[in-house]
Design a protein around this motif. Sequence first.
Motif, PDB file in Angstrom:
ATOM      1  N   GLY A   1      29.661  32.934  46.170  1.00 17.44           N
ATOM      2  CA  GLY A   1      27.923  33.011  46.529  1.00 17.44           C
ATOM      3  C   GLY A   1      27.338  31.790  46.363  1.00 17.44           C
ATOM      4  O   GLY A   1      26.013  31.702  46.841  1.00 17.44           O
TER       5      GLY A   1
ATOM      6  N   THR B   1      33.818  28.576  49.179  1.00 16.02           N
ATOM      7  CA  THR B   1      35.038  29.362  48.773  1.00 16.02           C
ATOM      8  C   THR B   1      35.764  29.086  47.482  1.00 16.02           C
ATOM      9  O   THR B   1      36.669  29.528  47.236  1.00 16.02           O
TER      10      THR B   1
ATOM     11  N   GLN C   1      36.198  30.942  44.071  1.00 16.27           N
ATOM     12  CA  GLN C   1      37.754  31.965  44.401  1.00 16.27           C
ATOM     13  C   GLN C   1      38.898  31.469  43.823  1.00 16.27           C
ATOM     14  O   GLN C   1      39.669  32.407  43.103  1.00 16.27           O
TER      15      GLN C   1
ATOM     16  N   ALA D   1      36.793  35.981  40.010  1.00 13.66           N
ATOM     17  CA  ALA D   1      37.792  36.419  40.340  1.00 13.66           C
ATOM     18  C   ALA D   1      39.349  36.097  39.514  1.00 13.66           C
ATOM     19  O   ALA D   1      40.083  37.208  39.105  1.00 13.66           O
TER      20      ALA D   1
ATOM     21  N   GLY E   1      39.588  42.473  53.315  1.00 16.94           N
ATOM     22  CA  GLY E   1      38.938  41.158  52.699  1.00 16.94           C
ATOM     23  C   GLY E   1      37.690  41.308  53.683  1.00 16.94           C
ATOM     24  O   GLY E   1      37.075  40.646  53.224  1.00 16.94           O
TER      25      GLY E   1
ATOM     26  N   LEU F   1      35.907  44.352  51.805  1.00 14.18           N
ATOM     27  CA  LEU F   1      35.695  44.919  50.966  1.00 14.18           C
ATOM     28  C   LEU F   1      35.270  43.537  50.027  1.00 14.18           C
ATOM     29  O   LEU F   1      36.129  42.478  50.670  1.00 14.18           O
ATOM     30  N   ASP F   2      34.677  43.333  48.795  1.00 10.83           N
ATOM     31  CA  ASP F   2      34.810  42.493  48.593  1.00 10.83           C
ATOM     32  C   ASP F   2      35.855  42.015  47.428  1.00 10.83           C
ATOM     33  O   ASP F   2      37.081  43.203  47.082  1.00 10.83           O
ATOM     34  N   PHE F   3      36.465  40.738  46.880  1.00 13.79           N
ATOM     35  CA  PHE F   3      36.906  40.933  46.003  1.00 13.79           C
ATOM     36  C   PHE F   3      37.415  41.943  44.595  1.00 13.79           C
ATOM     37  O   PHE F   3      38.181  42.157  44.576  1.00 13.79           O
TER      38      PHE F   3
ATOM     39  N   GLU G   1      36.209  44.770  44.732  1.00 11.34           N
ATOM     40  CA  GLU G   1      37.274  46.080  44.837  1.00 11.34           C
ATOM     41  C   GLU G   1      38.768  45.406  45.441  1.00 11.34           C
ATOM     42  O   GLU G   1      38.985  46.808  45.377  1.00 11.34           O
TER      43      GLU G   1
ATOM     44  N   PHE H   1      36.639  36.175  52.956  1.00 14.52           N
ATOM     45  CA  PHE H   1      36.558  35.129  53.608  1.00 14.52           C
ATOM     46  C   PHE H   1      35.794  34.754  54.323  1.00 14.52           C
ATOM     47  O   PHE H   1      34.081  34.465  53.780  1.00 14.52           O
TER      48      PHE H   1
ATOM     49  N   PHE I   1      32.410  36.520  54.011  1.00 15.65           N
ATOM     50  CA  PHE I   1      31.195  37.359  53.050  1.00 15.65           C
ATOM     51  C   PHE I   1      30.940  35.748  53.167  1.00 15.65           C
ATOM     52  O   PHE I   1      29.195  35.784  53.068  1.00 15.65           O
TER      53      PHE I   1
ATOM     54  N   TYR J   1      26.705  34.759  53.849  1.00 15.39           N
ATOM     55  CA  TYR J   1      26.198  33.812  52.615  1.00 15.39           C
ATOM     56  C   TYR J   1      25.412  33.063  53.796  1.00 15.39           C
ATOM     57  O   TYR J   1      23.659  32.587  52.854  1.00 15.39           O
TER      58      TYR J   1
END
Length: 455
Positions: free
Chosen positions: A120, A153, A156, A163, A354, A357-359, A361, A396, A403, A407
């Motif tokens: 983010g 990203t 990640q 992550a 994905g 849920l976020d990575f 979770e 993502f 996500f 952003y």
Amino acid sequence: MEWLSLVLFAAVCATLLLGYPVALTLAGVSLIFAGIGALLGVFDANYLLTAPSRLFGIVSNTTLIAVPLFVFMGVVLERSKIAEDLLVAMSSVLGRFRSGLGVSVILVGMLLAASTGIVGATVVTMGLLSLPTMLKRGYSPELATGTICATGTLGQIIPPSIALVLLGDVLSSAYQKAQLDMGIFSPESVSVGDLFVGAIIPGLILVVCYLLYLWGVSRFSPSQVPSEGQKNEHASLGSLLLALLPPLLLIVAVLGSILFGFATPTEAAGVGAVGALLLAGIKRQLNSANINYVVQETTKVTCMVFLILIGASIFSLVFRGFGGETLLKEFFTSLPGGVFTAMLLVMVVMFLLGFILDFIEITFVVVPIVAPILIMMGVDPIWLGIMIAVNLQTSFLTPPFGFALFYLRGVASDLVRTEQIYKGVIPFILIQLGVLVALAVWPQIVTWLPHTIYK
């Protein structure tokens, strides 16, 4: 009554879609199911007796101390305007070439991802700094937004990634559990450092693929790229090196200390946090307002991570208490195609999760359930961790729920339409899927470097 474990999982997903907080949903729904199951006589409440010791183990886990330290490092770098100076210097030097600004965005985004490890933060920072300039220079909105989202990203997968820190801790526990279930008592384990090393080559491959795509667009679809680069008479390699040196030194200090065995990931995170403070002090950005912001943001993210981990731990206990782990193990081992089909199914499910849920979770909820089973089936845990990271990185980016798209949409001007952002990321999604397939076909891309260094 093992099927109740699947009902529990579906109920958690449905409750999350209603907008309830993730951590409280995981723990609350699980405890409700456990209470109903105990009343019906289909759940042994003794499973929950181990919860206090598990929760104490979570908050006292030294590996997870790296999370607040890496978050702290990332937020300090974000506030110290290092990325802004680096982008200005690099675009001044490369801007004279066609697509030079786009190349600068990818390279700066890569360094920012390696410095912060937060998707983010990278997307928002690059969106604010580079999107207006790219549009002004004549880049198509699709190419500009797609480049920024995809580059963001990279946080990640490129170490030191938060992550990978979380995945490393979860996979370490999963590996030990799989070993015990197979009756093997071995001191070997999977560390965060293993995942960091394993992610280096895939991360660089992604960066090279992005650069090749940008070159291909400028070559075969010139309407999306300015016809001429932006010339700057005052640009110099000296100014570029001056802006490039601080983040590079910090990255080398953090990753180098891990790769050469001088420090654990947690200790290296401490080095990174101190280094970020020193860089902010050199740039005269270490004022009370910035320190207050950094401390508040670090506290928020850290509390979120640990609260989700506590909720996921309770969910995992109840899920196993209903026999869900046994059900999944029997299902995976009975699939035609063996490991290939099981791995493909897990990747597809995680890709779809994905979207909602976020990575964090997914790492705490799904990975502890499926990872021990896959490891028992012969899957290399380091390769599994990188495959999960690249897979979630791709999800993502994928419309309509990615996500990274949200952003960028939050900081992009009204001149950029949402559909243009969606169109712009499609080529990068295909690139990442291609890299994911390459990692599946040639696992040595991931495993060669860790096994060479730590053999």
